[in-house]
Design a protein around this motif. Structure first.
Motif, PDB file in Angstrom:
ATOM      1  N   ALA A 184       0.814  -1.221   0.000  1.00 62.83           N
ATOM      2  CA  ALA A 184       0.000   0.000   0.000  1.00 62.83           C
ATOM      3  C   ALA A 184       0.850   1.274   0.000  1.00 62.83           C
ATOM      4  CB  ALA A 184      -0.954  -0.008   1.191  1.00 62.83           C
ATOM      5  N   VAL A 185       1.882   1.280  -0.835  1.00 60.93           N
ATOM      6  CA  VAL A 185       2.815   2.417  -0.857  1.00 60.93           C
ATOM      7  C   VAL A 185       2.218   3.602  -1.610  1.00 60.93           C
ATOM      8  CG1 VAL A 185       5.035   3.224  -1.746  1.00 60.93           C
ATOM      9  CG2 VAL A 185       4.881   1.013  -0.573  1.00 60.93           C
ATOM     10  N   ASN A 186       2.263   4.761  -0.982  1.00 63.75           N
ATOM     11  CA  ASN A 186       1.801   5.998  -1.595  1.00 63.75           C
ATOM     12  C   ASN A 186       2.943   7.002  -1.674  1.00 63.75           C
ATOM     13  OD1 ASN A 186      -1.200   5.627  -1.914  1.00 63.75           O
ATOM     14  ND2 ASN A 186      -1.027   5.258   0.285  1.00 63.75           N
ATOM     15  N   LYS A 187       3.052   7.653  -2.823  1.00 64.40           N
ATOM     16  CA  LYS A 187       4.053   8.677  -3.024  1.00 64.40           C
ATOM     17  C   LYS A 187       3.452   9.802  -3.859  1.00 64.40           C
ATOM     18  CE  LYS A 187       7.906  10.955  -3.566  1.00 64.40           C
ATOM     19  NZ  LYS A 187       8.516  11.720  -2.444  1.00 64.40           N
ATOM     20  N   ARG A 188       3.622  11.030  -3.398  1.00 65.84           N
ATOM     21  CA  ARG A 188       3.126  12.195  -4.125  1.00 65.84           C
ATOM     22  C   ARG A 188       4.262  13.172  -4.369  1.00 65.84           C
ATOM     23  NH1 ARG A 188      -0.291  11.670   0.102  1.00 65.84           N
ATOM     24  NH2 ARG A 188       0.683  13.472   1.122  1.00 65.84           N
ATOM     25  N   TYR A 189       4.193  13.848  -5.500  1.00 60.76           N
ATOM     26  CA  TYR A 189       5.021  15.012  -5.759  1.00 60.76           C
ATOM     27  C   TYR A 189       4.081  16.210  -5.757  1.00 60.76           C
ATOM     28  CZ  TYR A 189       8.886  11.951  -7.104  1.00 60.76           C
ATOM     29  OH  TYR A 189       9.892  11.009  -7.096  1.00 60.76           O
TER      30      TYR A 189
END
Length: 270
Positions: free
Chosen positions: A8-13
């Protein structure tokens, strides 16, 4: 045993999601092929595993390690190629000597070993004069320094000629089969990736939309027989006379490329 696991990895820029609840596992000795358009999140996924970028949610695990201290230790087993970062004024050997120092590798025989593996033995020219294919080969050699147990390779065969691509395919499969290396790699050359990886993950908008094993590719297609005949119209009449309905005609069975475009809605001739 899973060597790499993302949950469930989340990454935002900024406000833009790059990885969206991503779940991924790569097992011991497996070659896992990652597929996706530019901007799908492939490079960010690699950087996440390596700890080169922070995530906003989820968990990264390498060899079962999830804590910062544990991951730092586990990442010592990882070799990676995410673009080249070499000195133009140094030769292949000199560049690798520098990286041996960075990685704490004292056995200088490692340099010749990895250069031989990628076909750069005896090359004396400076990196600045290298072709794109030679630069890729040196990047792969750098990833192999120290015999890492896990390899992360982002577009490793980009720029290689057909012979070089085949050589790298043989190398990767040999590393997995004979040394138990676990390899996660991405490629836009789907026909080649199909013959290299054991399992494939399709990444779209930062999410893993489908996984499939190489052995499952054919079973995903409708049952069919592909025939090459000297007289197509006569063959049709013979089949119709036997009471066999002709539902359609395809020139090839389902390939990895066919499967990818069937999922993403893209077209091979677009």
């Amino acid at each position: 045993m899973n060597r790499i696991e993302l949950k469930a990895v989340n990454k935002r820029y900024g406000k833009r999601p790059v990885l969206d609840g991503l779940n991924l596992t790569v097992g011991q000795g497996e070659i896992y092929g990652l597929i996706g358009k530019n901007g799908a999140g492939k490079t960010t996924l690699f950087k996440t595993i390596l700890g080169l970028t922070e995530i906003q949610g989820g968990q990264v695990s390498i060899d079962g390690e999830t804590t910062q201290a544990g991951l730092r230790k586990a990442r010592r087993k990882v070799g990676f190629f995410i673009g080249g970062n070499f000195f133009d004024y140094l030769s292949a050997e000199e560049n690798l000597r520098f990286y041996c120092g960075v990685k704490g590798i004292r056995d200088t025989a490692e340099i010749e070993r990895v250069l031989a593996l990628v076909g750069l033995s005896g090359v004396k020219s400076k990196f600045g004069a290298f072709s794109l294919g030679m630069r890729q080969r040196l990047g792969i050699a750098n990833a192999l320094l120290g015999k890492p147990e896990i390899l992360l390779l982002d577009e490793p065969v980009n720029g290689l000629d057909p012979e070089g691509i085949a050589e790298m395919r043989v190398l990767f499969r040999k590393l997995a089969a004979e040394e138990g290396s676990t390899i996660l790699l991405s490629s836009h050359i789907l026909g080649e990736l199909e013959h290299t990886a054991d399992r494939f993950g399709i990444l779209e908008n930062g999410a893993l939309v489908r996984e499939i094993a190489r052995s499952e590719l054919r079973s995903e297609a409708d049952d069919c027989v592909s025939l090459r005949v000297s007289d197509l119209e006569r063959a049709k009449r013979v089949l119709q006379a036997a009471g066999i309905q002709i539902c359609g005609r395809e020139e090839n069975g389902q390939s990895l490329e066919d499967y990818y475009f069937s999922l993403t809605g893209g077209r091979k001739d677009a």
